[in-house]
Design a protein around this motif. Structure first.
Motif: not given
Length: 287
Positions: A16-19, A133-134, A173-174, A194-195
């Protein structure tokens, strides 16, 4: 004039913080939601609006969604039942949101065990525009919850057997989620697995950690029962949370976590971080 905002749940957490920070780079207006307003204010200051929000308290839903047209939805670890999120998802539907990006899990489209599967299906059932988002397993699992054993005992205590995992950095991810929320029309009703760029077993993870920290770190490969008892009785973690991790590591042993995709590059135009890069960038979490 009403300023349209993006609501970010779980904003004080890893993803969340990165988003939030990535959305701010796009000059998006962001509203962060959580049960600890002071923590959110310390973390983000006046760059965002903060609102008290609790998935288990319906009276907090309206204010959280006021003036919002997109939502980043993250299931809090302590809420193990999919139905815990349904009331808020119902409220999202009532607000005619342009896009909800749900932080799901790699492989849940064919794996009904984790709660993420039913949450995805419920969002789709209500016909809310979505972009799931997986991601694969977070690299931050090792620098976070599992770093205690790494730092104190020089061991990785995870019941994953000899399985491989395509770890991904929560920062990556963010970045992905921010792009989806910034382009709701383009990514409406899509799902993205995403990997990271490589699949590693935990013996290889231990080798990388050993090389960069300068300490001999071993992968002890515990069984499920030993792992569960240790994390509940010794570490004092919530039983529901530990049970979910046991289920995930069981699936990992079945080969569900080793897939490598190109989705991150397709979304962002850059390569995801390697685990070695992550350890170097977060060395203080391991020493």
């Amino acid at each position: 004039m009403i300023t349209i905002k993006i609501l970010v749940t779980g904003a004080s957490g890893n993803v969340g913080s990165y988003v939030v920070n990535e959305l701010l780079k796009f000059n998006e207006k962001v509203k962060v939601a959580g049960t600890n307003i002071k923590k959110l204010d310390v973390k983000f200051g006046n760059k965002v609006d903060s609102v008290y929000f609790d998935f288990t308290d319906r009276t907090t839903f309206k204010e959280a969604l006021d003036g919002v047209d997109r939502v980043f939805l993250m299931r809090p670890p302590h809420l193990g039942k999919p139905k815990d999120l349904y009331p808020f998802i119902d409220e999202i539907k009532a607000h005619n949101i342009k896009l909800v990006s749900f932080l799901s899990l790699m492989g849940v489209e064919s794996n009904t065990i984790p709660p993420h599967h039913k949450i995805e299906k419920y969002i789709e059932k209500l016909e809310i525009p979505y972009s799931h988002v997986r991601p694969g397993f977070f690299m931050q699992n090792l620098s976070g919850i599992h770093c205690v054993e790494i730092k104190e005992k020089n061991e990785i205590f995870i019941p994953a057997g000899k399985s491989k995992t395509s770890f991904i950095d929560a920062a990556d991810i963010g970045s992905s989620i921010a792009i989806l929320l910034h382009n709701p029309g383009k990514y409406k009703n899509t799902a993205h697995t995403i990997t990271g760029p490589e699949a590693l077993d935990y013996f290889e993870v231990a080798e990388i950690l050993s090389k960069i920290t300068g300490r001999k770190i071993k992968y002890t490969k515990p069984g499920f029962l030993k792992y569960r008892n240790y994390y509940i009785k010794k570490r004092g973690l919530d039983k529901t949370y530990v049970n979910i991790t046991v289920a995930l590591y069981f699936m990992t042993r079945m080969g569900t976590a080793k897939k490598i995709t190109n989705s991150f590059y397709e979304l962002t135009g850059r390569k995801p971080h390697t685990f070695e890069e992550f350890v170097k960038n977060n060395i203080n979490d391991f020493v």
